[in-house]
Structures are given as C-alpha cells and as structure tokens.
Design a protein around this motif. Structure first.
Motif, short mmCIF file in Angstrom:
data_model
loop_
_atom_site.label_atom_id
_atom_site.label_comp_id
_atom_site.label_asym_id
_atom_site.label_seq_id
_atom_site.Cartn_x
_atom_site.Cartn_y
_atom_site.Cartn_z
N THR A 34 0.63 -1.28 0.03
CA THR A 34 0.35 -0.07 -0.05
C THR A 34 0.70 1.53 -0.37
O THR A 34 0.40 1.84 -0.97
CB THR A 34 -1.35 -0.19 1.62
N ILE A 35 2.10 1.21 0.83
CA ILE A 35 2.83 2.84 1.04
C ILE A 35 3.64 2.38 -0.43
O ILE A 35 4.02 3.61 -0.99
CB ILE A 35 3.71 1.86 1.94
N LEU A 36 3.50 1.38 -0.89
CA LEU A 36 4.73 1.93 -1.77
C LEU A 36 3.84 2.18 -3.04
O LEU A 36 4.19 3.06 -4.34
CB LEU A 36 4.98 0.47 -2.06
N THR A 43 -3.57 7.32 -7.02
CA THR A 43 -4.78 7.43 -6.06
C THR A 43 -5.15 6.45 -4.44
O THR A 43 -5.06 5.28 -5.20
CB THR A 43 -5.72 8.25 -6.64
N VAL A 44 -5.90 7.25 -3.81
CA VAL A 44 -5.56 6.41 -2.52
C VAL A 44 -7.37 4.89 -2.91
O VAL A 44 -7.49 4.15 -2.32
CB VAL A 44 -6.97 7.15 -1.25
N ILE A 45 -7.92 6.25 -3.96
CA ILE A 45 -9.30 4.66 -4.78
C ILE A 45 -8.97 3.79 -5.48
O ILE A 45 -9.10 3.10 -5.00
CB ILE A 45 -10.10 5.68 -5.29
N ALA A 46 -7.57 3.95 -6.08
CA ALA A 46 -7.15 2.65 -6.94
C ALA A 46 -6.40 1.95 -6.15
O ALA A 46 -6.40 0.82 -6.71
CB ALA A 46 -5.78 3.49 -8.43
N VAL A 47 -5.69 3.10 -4.79
CA VAL A 47 -5.40 1.31 -4.10
C VAL A 47 -5.70 0.29 -3.64
O VAL A 47 -6.37 -0.80 -4.19
CB VAL A 47 -4.48 1.98 -3.19
N ALA A 48 -7.16 0.67 -3.09
CA ALA A 48 -7.98 -0.14 -2.34
C ALA A 48 -8.95 -0.41 -3.73
O ALA A 48 -9.23 -1.72 -2.98
CB ALA A 48 -9.12 1.08 -1.76
N GLU A 49 -9.30 0.36 -4.89
CA GLU A 49 -9.93 -1.14 -6.00
C GLU A 49 -8.53 -2.11 -5.83
O GLU A 49 -9.03 -3.51 -5.71
CB GLU A 49 -9.90 -0.02 -6.94
N ARG A 59 -6.45 4.83 3.35
CA ARG A 59 -6.72 6.07 4.05
C ARG A 59 -5.71 6.55 5.85
O ARG A 59 -4.65 7.07 6.02
CB ARG A 59 -7.51 7.11 4.68
N GLU A 60 -5.85 5.28 6.19
CA GLU A 60 -5.31 4.68 7.72
C GLU A 60 -4.23 4.37 8.05
O GLU A 60 -2.99 5.02 8.41
CB GLU A 60 -6.46 3.90 8.74
N ARG A 61 -3.25 3.57 7.48
CA ARG A 61 -2.55 3.19 6.57
C ARG A 61 -1.70 4.09 6.12
O ARG A 61 -0.46 4.74 7.01
CB ARG A 61 -2.57 1.91 5.43
N ARG A 62 -2.35 5.10 5.59
CA ARG A 62 -1.19 6.40 5.70
C ARG A 62 -1.07 7.07 6.60
O ARG A 62 -0.02 7.84 6.84
CB ARG A 62 -2.09 7.10 4.26
N ARG A 63 -1.78 7.09 7.18
CA ARG A 63 -1.58 8.50 7.92
C ARG A 63 -0.88 7.33 9.79
O ARG A 63 -0.15 8.17 9.95
CB ARG A 63 -2.96 8.31 8.78
N LYS A 64 -0.42 6.50 9.62
CA LYS A 64 -0.03 5.60 10.38
C LYS A 64 1.35 5.00 10.14
O LYS A 64 1.66 5.91 11.00
CB LYS A 64 -0.86 4.18 10.55
N TRP A 65 1.94 5.34 8.76
CA TRP A 65 3.02 5.73 7.99
C TRP A 65 3.81 7.14 8.22
O TRP A 65 4.98 6.71 9.11
CB TRP A 65 2.76 5.26 6.58
N LEU A 70 8.24 2.48 9.74
CA LEU A 70 8.51 1.01 8.99
C LEU A 70 7.73 0.50 10.15
O LEU A 70 6.92 -0.43 10.02
CB LEU A 70 9.61 0.87 8.93
N ASN A 71 7.58 1.26 10.93
CA ASN A 71 7.28 0.96 12.46
C ASN A 71 5.56 0.16 12.36
O ASN A 71 4.66 -0.50 13.32
CB ASN A 71 7.53 1.27 14.19
N SER A 72 5.13 1.47 11.75
CA SER A 72 3.44 1.44 11.38
C SER A 72 3.18 0.06 10.46
O SER A 72 1.81 -0.42 11.18
CB SER A 72 3.06 2.09 10.88
N LEU A 73 4.00 -0.65 10.25
CA LEU A 73 4.29 -2.32 8.93
C LEU A 73 3.20 -2.67 9.89
O LEU A 73 2.13 -3.48 9.60
CB LEU A 73 4.24 -2.03 8.02
N PRO A 74 4.01 -3.87 10.81
CA PRO A 74 3.90 -4.80 11.68
C PRO A 74 2.47 -4.55 12.76
O PRO A 74 2.20 -3.75 13.12
CB PRO A 74 4.75 -5.39 12.47
#
Length: 160
Positions: A34-36, A43-49, A59-65, A70-74
């Motif tokens: 997702t991050i890559l 776009t967020v919508i394209a990645v979600a699809e 969006r939540e993954r992006r905020r955590k990133w 890198l600590n947001s992944l596990p």
C-alpha cells in the motif's frame, strides 16, 4: 484540500520491497505494498480497488505511516486471555506424546488429572501445532467383507 504525498528514501523503498518479497506476515506485506503504491503516485481509491479494501483502510495506513514509518507495518500485540499452559505443561505434553501416541481426549484428560489444567480440545490442538506436531485424524478403511453383498449374489427370483 490536497493530501501530502508519501515520499520515501531509497532505504525505505528497499526495505518495503524486501518486506513485500520475503515478509512472513501477509498483513505486513499488504501494508508495505500500500505504502509503495501511494508513494508511486496512485490514488487512495485506486489502491483500495487493487487490494480489495475500503478507501478508509488505505487512508488509515497512510496516516500510520506518517506517524510511525516502518514501525506502522507489523501488527501490535492484541488483548486476550493469557495462556493456561505454562512451559512446564508444554514440556510434559511433549514427554507424553513422545512416550506413546495419545489422542486429543486422552491428552486433555491426562492434563486435567495430573496437572490440574482444564483446556478444550481445540486449544490443545492449537498448542500442539505451535509446538510443531501434526495432528491427523485416524482414517478407517472399509475392507471387503468375506460375505458377498446382495448385489453380487445370483438373482434368486429368476427361473432356473
């Protein structure tokens, strides 16, 4: 309002690609992917699809990133009841299994009577899997009977 794009250093990009390629946890691999994708300008919508999730999850993954990198992944530890089995119980189970093949009910019963620990058969199976044991059901084969079946007997109703 324009969203701030994710900018990755070369080191971060390499680590994300390594996680995607060799990571053991599928959730961590998916988050890295997702991050890559977001860093590559999707776009967020394209990645979600592409990943089959809701845009809010992306969006939540992006905020955590942005907060943790890198600590947001596990996955973080989750709540739950502590294990009823101690290391000494696990050692005892190993000894019993290595000494003689016991079924699940026998192990649960023995654990209850000798150690005073009451667990379900499912919990025991999960624990044995963690210990590296493979649990298989006994397969009963149907042997051919010495007596012929009714379908293979000569027809009694036909005139001789």
């Amino acid at each position: 309002m324009r969203v701030k794009p994710i900018e990755l250093s070369e080191n971060e990009r390499e680590q994300l690609q390594l996680i995607i390629k060799k990571g053991s946890d599928w959730r961590e691999r998916e988050r890295a992917d997702t991050i890559l994708m977001l860093a590559n300008g999707q776009t967020v919508i394209a990645v979600a699809e592409q990943q089959g999730v809701k845009p809010e999850a992306i969006r939540e993954r992006r905020r955590k990133w942005w907060r943790n990198g890198l600590n947001s992944l596990p996955d973080h530890p989750r709540s739950g009841a502590p294990s009823k089995l101690t290391d000494s119980h696990r050692c005892q189970l190993k000894e019993w299994i290595d000494a003689e093949p016991l079924n699940c009910r026998a192990l649960v019963s023995r654990l209850t009577t000798e150690c005073g620990v009451t667990i379900s058969a499912g919990t025991l199976r999960n624990e044995l899997k963690r210990l590296g044991y493979v649990w298989k059901r006994t397969r009963y084969s149907l042997k051919k009977s010495a007596i012929q079946s009714a379908s293979s007997r000569p027809d009694m109703t036909s005139p001789s």
